[in-house]
Design a protein around this motif. Structure first.
Motif, PDB file in Angstrom:
ATOM      1  N   GLU A   1       0.799  -1.220   0.000  1.00  0.00           N
ATOM      2  CA  GLU A   1       0.000   0.000   0.000  1.00  0.00           C
ATOM      3  C   GLU A   1       0.836   1.277   0.000  1.00  0.00           C
ATOM      4  O   GLU A   1       0.346   2.347  -0.343  1.00  0.00           O
ATOM      5  N   PHE A   2       2.118   1.158   0.361  1.00  0.00           N
ATOM      6  CA  PHE A   2       3.003   2.322   0.366  1.00  0.00           C
ATOM      7  C   PHE A   2       3.793   2.446  -0.933  1.00  0.00           C
ATOM      8  O   PHE A   2       4.563   3.389  -1.106  1.00  0.00           O
TER       9      PHE A   2
ATOM     10  N   ARG B   1      12.055   0.316   6.616  1.00  0.00           N
ATOM     11  CA  ARG B   1      11.194   1.294   5.961  1.00  0.00           C
ATOM     12  C   ARG B   1      11.571   2.676   6.504  1.00  0.00           C
ATOM     13  O   ARG B   1      11.153   3.062   7.603  1.00  0.00           O
TER      14      ARG B   1
ATOM     15  N   LEU C   1      11.839   6.687   7.024  1.00  0.00           N
ATOM     16  CA  LEU C   1      10.962   7.852   6.955  1.00  0.00           C
ATOM     17  C   LEU C   1      11.772   9.032   6.437  1.00  0.00           C
ATOM     18  O   LEU C   1      12.785   9.410   7.029  1.00  0.00           O
TER      19      LEU C   1
ATOM     20  N   TYR D   1      10.257  13.693  -1.348  1.00  0.00           N
ATOM     21  CA  TYR D   1       9.061  13.294  -2.080  1.00  0.00           C
ATOM     22  C   TYR D   1       8.510  14.414  -2.970  1.00  0.00           C
ATOM     23  O   TYR D   1       7.523  14.205  -3.672  1.00  0.00           O
TER      24      TYR D   1
ATOM     25  N   ARG E   1       9.774   5.472  -2.686  1.00  0.00           N
ATOM     26  CA  ARG E   1       8.593   4.660  -2.358  1.00  0.00           C
ATOM     27  C   ARG E   1       8.747   3.236  -2.885  1.00  0.00           C
ATOM     28  O   ARG E   1       8.341   2.275  -2.226  1.00  0.00           O
TER      29      ARG E   1
ATOM     30  N   THR F   1       8.941   6.043   3.002  1.00  0.00           N
ATOM     31  CA  THR F   1       7.749   6.883   2.939  1.00  0.00           C
ATOM     32  C   THR F   1       7.990   8.189   3.693  1.00  0.00           C
ATOM     33  O   THR F   1       9.044   8.394   4.289  1.00  0.00           O
TER      34      THR F   1
ATOM     35  N   CYS G   1       5.832  11.138   8.553  1.00  0.00           N
ATOM     36  CA  CYS G   1       4.633  11.705   9.161  1.00  0.00           C
ATOM     37  C   CYS G   1       4.043  10.674  10.119  1.00  0.00           C
ATOM     38  O   CYS G   1       4.305   9.471  10.013  1.00  0.00           O
TER      39      CYS G   1
ATOM     40  N   GLU H   1       1.044   9.442  10.543  1.00  0.00           N
ATOM     41  CA  GLU H   1       0.131   8.422  10.026  1.00  0.00           C
ATOM     42  C   GLU H   1       0.898   7.244   9.424  1.00  0.00           C
ATOM     43  O   GLU H   1       0.601   6.083   9.711  1.00  0.00           O
ATOM     44  N   ASP H   2       1.879   7.545   8.575  1.00  0.00           N
ATOM     45  CA  ASP H   2       2.628   6.468   7.923  1.00  0.00           C
ATOM     46  C   ASP H   2       3.468   5.698   8.929  1.00  0.00           C
ATOM     47  O   ASP H   2       3.558   4.460   8.859  1.00  0.00           O
TER      48      ASP H   2
ATOM     49  N   ARG I   1       1.176   3.349  10.989  1.00  0.00           N
ATOM     50  CA  ARG I   1       0.671   2.211  10.216  1.00  0.00           C
ATOM     51  C   ARG I   1       1.757   1.154  10.013  1.00  0.00           C
ATOM     52  O   ARG I   1       1.504  -0.055  10.151  1.00  0.00           O
ATOM     53  N   LEU I   2       2.960   1.590   9.682  1.00  0.00           N
ATOM     54  CA  LEU I   2       4.046   0.644   9.448  1.00  0.00           C
ATOM     55  C   LEU I   2       4.409  -0.113  10.718  1.00  0.00           C
ATOM     56  O   LEU I   2       4.590  -1.339  10.698  1.00  0.00           O
TER      57      LEU I   2
END
Length: 287
Positions: A31-32, A103, A105, A111, A121, A126, A129, A131-132, A135-136
């Motif tokens: 999804e990323f 992963r 940041l 970006y 990506r 990613t 932030c 949110e990311d 989730r990870l």
């Protein structure tokens, strides 16, 4: 002699199969936008010679990195050009028993650049932030962060191995919410690859960059000045800092978050000091 021919044939067959899958679109992307096959077979293959033969990276404390659960790797940032992020990626993939994908940041600027942002990506990284990151970590991924940001990677050579501020501790809050350990990580060696002795601030502002470095070789030698110096690297992973003893709501306590941020910063600085002594001279083959 006979054993080498099948090896070459196997490599050619694997390459052709890889190209067929790419052309046919038969590959997985999460999804990323992370494309594990492209990362393993292309990106890491391209940068592995730097890791193995140019910087001769040694890893320490890899057993402190979990094998299959979420964790947050917090590392110092340096080197004028952020090759330390790529070397950290190779270290965790090649030298961890479970070949973990980290992963990372990244800053907004990464970006905003079309090619670099897309490639980042694709290779599993990613935007830095909340949110990311949340989730990870909740998915059990190994997430990496460089809290110093451009202040660290762009600092002058005279301030080498002195950590800059770690910001407001957003990475600590994410780790608390997910209940995952924080792994302090010290990277020794990147400081010497492009010794920054000046800054072309006017040109940097014109191009929208945080800095445009002057080194002993750049811009004086043109493209040759972009070749990194072959310093000896050591990447160390310290003992995990647990966060599962906190409630997720504790992530909203600014004093707790700042205290834990300072604790992690001190641990990384201590590791840097110890690993510099352990490494010795930055250019052992030549002196």
């Amino acid at each position: 002699m006979s054993g080498t021919v099948p090896d070459k044939g196997d490599r050619v067959a694997e390459l052709l199969a890889f190209l067929r899958r790419r052309v046919a679109g038969r590959y997985d992307v999460d999804e990323f936008g992370f494309d594990p096959e492209l990362t393993d077979r292309v990106l890491l293959e391209l940068i592995r010679p730097l890791y193995r033969h140019w910087f001769r990276v040694q890893t320490v404390g890899m057993d402190n990195v979990p094998g299959d659960s979420g964790a947050l790797v917090v590392a110092n940032h340096s080197g004028t050009i952020p090759l330390d992020a790529l070397m950290l990626q190779v270290a965790l993939h090649d030298d961890h028993p479970n070949r973990r994908a980290v992963r990372l940041l990244g800053a907004d600027l990464v970006y905003q650049l079309p090619v670099l942002g897309h490639l980042s990506r694709k290779t599993g990284h990613t935007l830095a932030c909340r949110e990311d990151a949340d989730r990870l970590l909740r998915k059990g991924e190994l997430v990496g962060v460089f809290p110093e940001g451009f202040k660290g990677v762009g600092k002058p050579f005279s301030e080498r191995y002195r950590l800059q501020r770690f910001g407001r501790g957003g990475f600590v809050a994410s780790a608390i919410r997910a209940g995952v350990p924080i792994i302090p990580c010290a990277i020794v060696g990147a400081e010497e690859i492009y010794p920054k002795i000046g800054d072309l601030r006017f040109l940097a502002r014109a191009f929208g960059l945080p800095y445009l470095p002057v080194t002993p070789f750049f811009p004086w030698l043109g493209p040759l000045g972009l070749v990194p110096l072959p310093s000896k690297w050591v990447i160390g992973f310290g003992e995990p800092v647990r966060t599962d003893e906190y409630a997720p709501s504790d992530a909203d306590d600014p004093m707790l978050v700042l205290d834990l941020t300072d604790q992690v910063r001190e641990l990384v600085q201590q590791q840097l000091n110890e690993l510099r002594l352990r490494r010795g001279h930055a250019f052992p083959p030549f002196l």
